[in-house]
Each structure stands twice: as structure tokens, then as C-alpha cells.
Design an enzyme around this catalytic site. Structure first.
Site, PDB file in Angstrom:
ATOM      1  N   CYS A 147      30.806  12.203  51.880  1.00 34.58           N
ATOM      2  CA  CYS A 147      30.704  12.259  50.417  1.00 34.58           C
ATOM      3  C   CYS A 147      31.148  13.635  49.896  1.00 34.58           C
ATOM      4  O   CYS A 147      32.332  13.933  49.955  1.00 34.58           O
ATOM      5  CB  CYS A 147      29.306  11.858  49.960  1.00 34.58           C
ATOM      6  SG  CYS A 147      29.330  11.243  48.284  1.00 34.58           S
ATOM      7  N   HIS A 172      27.328   7.516  52.843  1.00 41.44           N
ATOM      8  CA  HIS A 172      26.292   8.319  53.519  1.00 41.44           C
ATOM      9  C   HIS A 172      25.816   7.636  54.798  1.00 41.44           C
ATOM     10  O   HIS A 172      24.783   6.961  54.785  1.00 41.44           O
ATOM     11  CB  HIS A 172      25.100   8.521  52.571  1.00 41.44           C
ATOM     12  CG  HIS A 172      25.337   9.505  51.486  1.00 41.44           C
ATOM     13  ND1 HIS A 172      24.927  10.816  51.571  1.00 41.44           N
ATOM     14  CD2 HIS A 172      25.969   9.377  50.306  1.00 41.44           C
ATOM     15  CE1 HIS A 172      25.286  11.455  50.476  1.00 41.44           C
ATOM     16  NE2 HIS A 172      25.922  10.603  49.686  1.00 41.44           N
ATOM     17  N   GLU A 190      24.326   8.802  57.224  1.00 36.26           N
ATOM     18  CA  GLU A 190      23.051   9.359  57.717  1.00 36.26           C
ATOM     19  C   GLU A 190      21.843   8.646  57.107  1.00 36.26           C
ATOM     20  O   GLU A 190      20.727   8.816  57.578  1.00 36.26           O
ATOM     21  CB  GLU A 190      23.001  10.869  57.439  1.00 36.26           C
ATOM     22  CG  GLU A 190      22.725  11.296  55.996  1.00 36.26           C
ATOM     23  CD  GLU A 190      23.906  11.116  55.047  1.00 36.26           C
ATOM     24  OE1 GLU A 190      24.946  10.552  55.443  1.00 36.26           O
ATOM     25  OE2 GLU A 190      23.770  11.528  53.875  1.00 36.26           O
TER      26      GLU A 190
HETATM   27  N1  GLN Z   1      29.286  13.602  43.192  1.00 38.74           N
HETATM   28  C1  GLN Z   1      29.269  14.575  44.257  1.00 38.74           C
HETATM   29  C2  GLN Z   1      30.475  15.507  44.149  1.00 38.74           C
HETATM   30  O1  GLN Z   1      31.423  15.211  43.471  1.00 38.74           O
HETATM   31  C3  GLN Z   1      29.215  13.909  45.621  1.00 38.74           C
HETATM   32  C4  GLN Z   1      27.965  13.063  45.735  1.00 38.74           C
HETATM   33  C5  GLN Z   1      27.400  12.965  47.110  1.00 38.74           C
HETATM   34  O2  GLN Z   1      27.706  13.758  47.999  1.00 38.74           O
HETATM   35  N2  GLN Z   1      26.529  12.013  47.277  1.00 38.74           N
HETATM   36  O3  GLN Z   1      30.476  16.525  44.750  1.00 38.74           O
END
Ligand code: GLN
Length: 194
Positions: A77, A174, A176
Site C-alpha cells: 500500500c 494489506h 499482513e
Molecule cells: N492512502 C495512503 C497513501 O496514499 C496509503 C494507504 C495505506 O497504506 N493503507 O499513502
């Protein structure tokens, strides 16, 4: 096998747990000197813009650029956003370790979090195990394009959600947060063979 988990901000504890379940030794990373002691690194989810500020403040940015040239990184992410070569919505600096273009917060407000069932690409199943995978998305980016060296290992419809390029892996979800350890296992296999 010692694996660093960047622990400046965001969702790092669950990554450490998954690694420990798989018999690796997680090292929560806060200082540049710790980087030299680990064989691979996880950049967790969180807020990528905040992570960039903290990485620069801690003097970790340049060290990470060097680490990425030699050792495997798994970015999830926000971590995937850090690895991408091009970031939009809004644009921001990145480590550019993988040739791909990502759009932050790309699912919009209505569906900013979701759990989706994904059927793995054959290669992912071969390298881990077959069967569908639950992917948790939280204000996730979308990978809009990937370069010729990058290979999608999981897709949600047409969109790649797990990409491999050379040493590195980037996932927009995610892994994890579920009990499915296949993605961490795949990463540990890469670390072992590096
Ligand atoms: N919205 C976050 C970003 O742009 C990422 C979100 C996340 O890691 N769950 O950095």
C-alpha cells in the site's frame, strides 16, 4: 533470516507477526544503521507522504535508495507508492525502485476500503499455493501502468495489485491483515535466493 520492517509510522506490527510466524526474525527499523543488518525490508502501509517526511528527517532516504539496489523490498500500500517510479494524486517523490505508475487513494471516498476475493495468476499459485486470496484494501492506490520489466502476479480484474520487478514486490493491499501468509512467504523465498 533478519527482515527489517520500517517502523516510523503506520501498520508495521502485523508484518512483524506474519514474518515471525514464518520463522523469520523481524527487525523494526527506525535508524539507518539497522539497514545494514537485514537481508530484506518491508515498507508497510500507512501514509506515504508522512513516511517520506520521516524518512528524510531520520536520514534514511539515501540509505534506502542504496538498499533497493542490492536487496529485496516488499512494499505494501503506502510502501508500494514509495517504490513506484511515478506517483500521482498528488505527485510526490519516491524511491523509484520499480518501473510503475501509481495513483494514490484511487478508489475514491465511497469505496475507500474493501475486502476482495482474488484468483491468483498461475505463477503466483505455482510459487506459493493455489486457491483464492482475500485482499484487504484501505485507501489504496491503483497501479495505472507498469514497465516491461515489471510482472503482475495478482490482479483485480485488469488492474495489477501485486507486481514483481527484479528484487522487489509491490502490493496495493494489506497482506499482513489476513492469516494468508503466501505473499510474505513469496517475499522470504526471494530474500533467500538473493
Ligand atoms: N492512502 C495512503 C497513501 O496514499 C496509503 C494507504 C495505506 O497504506 N493503507 O499513502
Amino acid at each position: 533470516m533478519k527482515i527489517g520492517v520500517l517502523a516510523l509510522q503506520g501498520d508495521f506490527e502485523a508484518h512483524s507477526q506474519r514474518l515471525a510466524e514464518l520463522g523469520a526474525e523481524p527487525v523494526e527499523m527506525r535508524y539507518a544503521s539497522q539497514l545494514r543488518k537485514v537481508q530484506g525490508l518491508i515498507l508497510p502501509g500507512g501514509e506515504s507522504s508522512t513516511n517520506i517526511i520521516l524518512l528524510e528527517r531520520e536520514g534514511l532516504w539515501d540509505e534506502l535508495l542504496e538498499f533497493a539496489r542490492e536487496k529485496p523490498i516488499l512494499g505494501t500500500c503506502a510502501g508500494a507508492i514509495l517504490l513506484a517510479s511515478h506517483v500521482s494524486n498528488p505527485p510526490q517523490p519516491s524511491l523509484a525502485a520499480m518501473d510503475m505508475s501509481v495513483e494514490r487513494n484511487a478508489y475514491g471516498r465511497q469505496v475507500d476500503s474493501s475486502i476482495r476475493t482474488i484468483e491468483p495468476e498461475p505463477e503466483f499459485a505455482e510459487r506459493t499455493a493455489s486457491g483464492s486470496l482475500e485482499a484487504v484494501f484501505i485507501r489504496a492506490p491503483i497501479i495505472r501502468s507498469i514497465g516491461p520489466q515489471a510482472k503482475p502476479l495478482l490482479r483485480d480484474g485488469e488492474e495489477p495489485i501485486l507486481v514483481e520487478q527484479g528484487l522487489h514486490l509491490a502490493a496495493t493491499f494489506h497482506p499482513e491483515l489476513t492469516a494468508d501468509t503466501r505473499l510474505h512467504k513469496l517475499f522470504l523465498d526471494k530474500v533467500r535466493s538473493t
